[in-house]
Design a protein around this motif. Sequence first.
Motif, short mmCIF file in Angstrom:
data_model
loop_
_atom_site.label_atom_id
_atom_site.label_comp_id
_atom_site.label_asym_id
_atom_site.label_seq_id
_atom_site.Cartn_x
_atom_site.Cartn_y
_atom_site.Cartn_z
N ILE A 206 122.00 31.35 17.94
CA ILE A 206 121.84 29.88 17.89
C ILE A 206 121.06 29.24 18.92
O ILE A 206 119.88 28.62 18.62
CB ILE A 206 123.16 28.92 17.79
N TYR A 207 120.98 29.81 20.13
CA TYR A 207 120.10 29.47 21.35
C TYR A 207 119.95 30.50 22.04
O TYR A 207 120.74 31.40 22.36
CB TYR A 207 120.78 28.16 22.09
N ARG A 208 118.57 30.73 22.43
CA ARG A 208 118.37 31.80 23.58
C ARG A 208 117.33 31.00 24.67
O ARG A 208 116.18 30.64 24.08
CB ARG A 208 117.59 32.79 22.79
N VAL A 209 117.63 30.85 25.69
CA VAL A 209 117.04 30.09 26.72
C VAL A 209 116.62 30.68 27.90
O VAL A 209 117.26 31.56 28.64
CB VAL A 209 118.19 28.98 27.07
N ASN A 210 115.48 30.67 28.31
CA ASN A 210 114.95 31.24 29.77
C ASN A 210 114.84 30.05 30.61
O ASN A 210 114.07 29.20 30.65
CB ASN A 210 113.34 31.83 29.62
N VAL A 211 115.97 29.96 31.49
CA VAL A 211 116.36 29.10 32.35
C VAL A 211 115.29 29.16 33.72
O VAL A 211 114.95 30.24 34.19
CB VAL A 211 117.70 28.98 32.86
N GLY A 212 114.52 28.03 33.91
CA GLY A 212 113.68 28.09 35.21
C GLY A 212 112.37 28.63 34.95
O GLY A 212 111.39 28.50 35.64
N GLY A 213 112.12 29.00 33.38
CA GLY A 213 110.84 29.77 33.09
C GLY A 213 110.16 28.94 32.07
O GLY A 213 110.77 27.94 31.42
N PRO A 229 112.26 27.46 26.58
CA PRO A 229 112.28 26.83 28.04
C PRO A 229 113.62 25.93 28.16
O PRO A 229 113.93 25.34 27.25
CB PRO A 229 111.16 26.09 28.15
N ASP A 230 114.20 25.81 29.20
CA ASP A 230 115.64 25.49 29.21
C ASP A 230 115.36 23.80 29.44
O ASP A 230 116.32 22.89 29.35
CB ASP A 230 116.24 25.92 30.27
N ASP A 231 114.12 23.27 29.50
CA ASP A 231 114.19 21.78 29.74
C ASP A 231 114.40 21.03 28.63
O ASP A 231 114.53 19.89 28.62
CB ASP A 231 112.50 21.47 30.01
N VAL A 260 128.64 42.32 34.27
CA VAL A 260 128.08 43.53 33.94
C VAL A 260 126.87 43.44 34.37
O VAL A 260 125.88 42.60 34.11
CB VAL A 260 127.97 43.76 32.24
N ALA A 261 126.28 44.72 35.10
CA ALA A 261 124.92 44.81 35.45
C ALA A 261 124.06 45.04 34.25
O ALA A 261 124.43 45.95 33.53
CB ALA A 261 124.85 45.86 36.59
N ALA A 262 122.92 44.43 34.30
CA ALA A 262 122.00 44.83 33.24
C ALA A 262 121.46 46.10 33.46
O ALA A 262 120.89 46.39 34.48
CB ALA A 262 120.76 43.88 32.97
N ALA A 263 121.61 46.83 32.47
CA ALA A 263 121.47 48.45 32.50
C ALA A 263 119.57 48.46 32.29
O ALA A 263 119.15 49.57 32.88
CB ALA A 263 122.00 49.26 31.31
N ASN A 264 119.03 47.77 31.53
CA ASN A 264 117.67 47.65 31.26
C ASN A 264 117.01 46.63 30.83
O ASN A 264 117.69 45.41 30.67
CB ASN A 264 117.34 48.90 30.31
N TYR A 265 115.66 46.22 30.68
CA TYR A 265 114.94 45.13 30.19
C TYR A 265 115.28 44.84 28.77
O TYR A 265 114.80 43.78 28.34
CB TYR A 265 113.73 45.27 30.61
N TYR A 266 116.21 45.60 28.05
CA TYR A 266 116.26 45.25 26.64
C TYR A 266 117.34 44.30 26.62
O TYR A 266 117.45 43.46 25.78
CB TYR A 266 116.74 46.52 26.07
N ILE A 267 118.37 44.04 27.86
CA ILE A 267 119.37 43.32 27.93
C ILE A 267 118.67 41.63 27.69
O ILE A 267 119.06 40.72 26.98
CB ILE A 267 120.31 43.36 29.08
N ALA A 268 117.72 41.53 28.82
CA ALA A 268 116.95 40.41 28.84
C ALA A 268 115.41 40.74 29.19
O ALA A 268 115.63 41.62 30.56
CB ALA A 268 117.49 39.24 29.67
N PRO A 269 114.42 40.16 28.98
CA PRO A 269 113.27 40.46 29.74
C PRO A 269 113.16 39.98 31.15
O PRO A 269 113.97 39.54 31.87
CB PRO A 269 112.02 39.75 28.95
N ASP A 270 112.31 41.11 31.99
CA ASP A 270 112.15 40.66 33.31
C ASP A 270 111.82 39.25 33.72
O ASP A 270 112.21 38.73 34.40
CB ASP A 270 111.08 41.78 34.14
N LEU A 271 110.82 38.82 32.65
CA LEU A 271 110.57 37.33 32.90
C LEU A 271 111.78 36.25 32.88
O LEU A 271 111.57 35.18 33.36
CB LEU A 271 109.58 37.12 31.76
N VAL A 272 112.84 36.61 32.20
CA VAL A 272 114.08 35.77 32.05
C VAL A 272 114.80 35.71 33.65
O VAL A 272 115.23 34.86 34.14
CB VAL A 272 115.18 36.16 31.24
#
Length: 831
Positions: A206-213, A229-231, A260-272
């Motif tokens: 439903i939503y996928r938000v990059n907070v602060g970016g 963007p989260d705004d 859970v520690a993110a195992a790789n950038y597939y969990i969320a991109p570096d930019l997130v």
Amino acid sequence: MENLPIRKTPPPLFSVLVFLLHFSSLHFPSLAYDTPDKYFINCGSNANANFNNHVFTADRLFHSKATSSINGGNQSNLNHTARIFEQESYYKFDITESGTYYVRLHFFAFASSSSNLSAAIFDVSAFPNNSNSGFMLLKNFTAKNSSGNSTIHEFFLGIDHGSFRIYFTPRGLSFAFVNAIEVFLAPANFSPKNYPSSSPLVLHTIYRVNVGGKELGPDKDGLWRNWDPDDLYLLKSNPVGEVGPLQTLKYSNYEHDGFVAAANYYIAPDLVYETAKVMNNDSRNPSTSFNITWSFNVRRNAKHLVRAHFCDLVGQAADIVFNLYSNGNFIKNVNNSVFVNPIPYYYDFVVESKESELINISIGPNVEKTTTNNSFLNGLEMLEIMEELAPIPNMKEHKSINVPVVVGSVLGGLSLICILVVGFLFGLKYRKAKHVETSEWSPMPAVGGGSTHSRVTEGTITGSHMTDLNLGLKISFAQLQQATNNFDTKFLIGEGGFGNVYRGTLSDGRIVAVKRGKRHEHSSGQGLPEFETEIMVLSRIRHRHLVSLIGYCDEGSEMILVYEFMEKGTLREHLYESNLPRLSWKQRLEICIGAARGLHYLHKGAAGGIIHRDVKSTNILLDAKCVAKVADFGLSRSGPLDETHVSTNVKGTFGYLDPEYIMTQQLTEKSDVYSFGVVLLEVLCARPALARNLPNDQINLAEWGMNCKKNGLLEQIVDSSLKGQIDPSSLRKFIETAEKCLQDDANDRPTMDDVLWDLDYALQLQQTAKHREPHEDSTISASSEFVLPNVQHFPSHSSTANPDDMTFSGVDESGTATNEVFSQLKIGDAR
């Protein structure tokens, strides 16, 4: 679940290897995730399309009479072609690896002279794992979009190895359409944590938000996701700040307290993870405490999985402790010291919207556990848990768009080692199978790879080679083409592991069922042993309660079996997973008795004895008068059953498999008895042998049923449609019979002759319907002597004289069965 009792010596390594082929399909977290290359489909097009630097394959090879295609002028543009559905239709995908799958559907209502796509109203549903139990994905959906952009709906589904269908069902006189479809395996560690065990994994993003970016498009995400963007969602009642990256992220692979520690950038991109919103960016007023809140519009009375992403960019990891809230309710205490900078991590939790159409997510400092008034959040994902079941499709009318699969069968050295280790550990801790249903699993070949089947059968029927088959039963391929109108899909009546089943009419007017082996198995030799075994078994036996073989065809690469037509289909269809009228208790008892007669004849009446090895409700068919007949003898084994156990590759269907057979590979007729016990519970409860959508203690029907029996809770497991129909004494006898069949030790199980006797008795108790005291008929053993006037328990060997039973002599004996056991029982004398 109780551990599987083990009375014998620990399983040898060979026993462990039995599991490897089956479990090698699981997606182990330790294995690297490769960017997927299937399935990406450009619907309605004659050409491939490139989208997000990925090739979407044209579906021109997957045509359907139920569909048509239109284009908006550019065949290679993903949004300029569409597949149109005038009636309920589906795409079918072969899933070769169990796991969590991304499913993305693309809709763009472009202008067309032939169709107004924006006027389409339709449903979309998913049916995973070769099942008739599906889930609604989109309901009353219309693709109107004023922005001029395509609409993409993304889902996550837990799918086991097998067939997966996506249905498009027009509403009323409307139609359905789709521009593109993506179905691909997610990373192994994507599967959500803290997810309700009673809910199947069916999620809608439903939503996928990059907070602060800023907004991130598919080109910035390794799995082609969009991040807003989260705004757009931030409640700005309090000042907040933004922070950026301090150093290179360090991905890891561990868990702590639900995080859970993110195992790789597939969990969320570096930019997130490299941006965040913080409560107090410059610490100018550290004594001030407040929460940062984001608000989201959602559907009323719906459950949502929320994934909150964190990565400390403030640089105060040792000091920051803060709280996570939903709608003002405390969710979790976030102690950032466990995941030291710069390790990204996340936390999953479930929120229910109830009557509200808003979900608020907040973060705020924990003033009791820290002197640093700060908190941060890097990303948010909100996925609705889809719980609405989809209507059962009308399989006879469906036209499928079949998407082929290319399977790479290269098993690297590292993968092999991982599989061996996991398989060995699993073998030591093996519990009763409850999560996977399959038609066959075999041990890993001793040398090398290659096909798991050879051109010679594994000895299921001694000397069963194609040259030995009964040539008098051969039917030409041309005759079968004519009988089925060239295998027209409108005559399709079923699908199984071996192939599709069609209704056909022979030149002499006989209506038959034509089972055509899958084409992809012919060249590899897969399916050939089952094909030969089926012919060898059914060409030499006849019985009223065994499905009769009319003929077969083995021209070229064709493997086709022709049976008598069973008007009412499978027993399972009359118990659940269909809209057919439910069977009465008397009908169910008579069906169980008929199936038991067929199995007893296989065990004792057929020459040499035959073990069916795949007894289940889908292999018990019903004719026009609801007479039960056992079917599908492709996995059968023959040989003397009363001398020694037969060592054999474990084959069958999970949920029905004898646990002792699994552990020892020692096959006896008692393995069929165990499977039949599971069928008896299916008949009583009207639910599958394995139901993954139920709580853990109810997934395995055999375990759940026996626990209810042990705790005196029989009323909880009886099919609600039977309430008020069953005589209590008949029910007790039936349950006792099932319980005896399901004993872990094969020596404690009855023979099929004993089972038949008990079921006959349960039927007579039902028919007499005479009041009995609670203690009566509740402790009778299959082998006990009990008093009935002029009634004698005939020994097993006498059953070979049953008029229903005869070895094949060129005459098909199908007369009505006579119940000799209770032929002298008078209603007035019944106790």
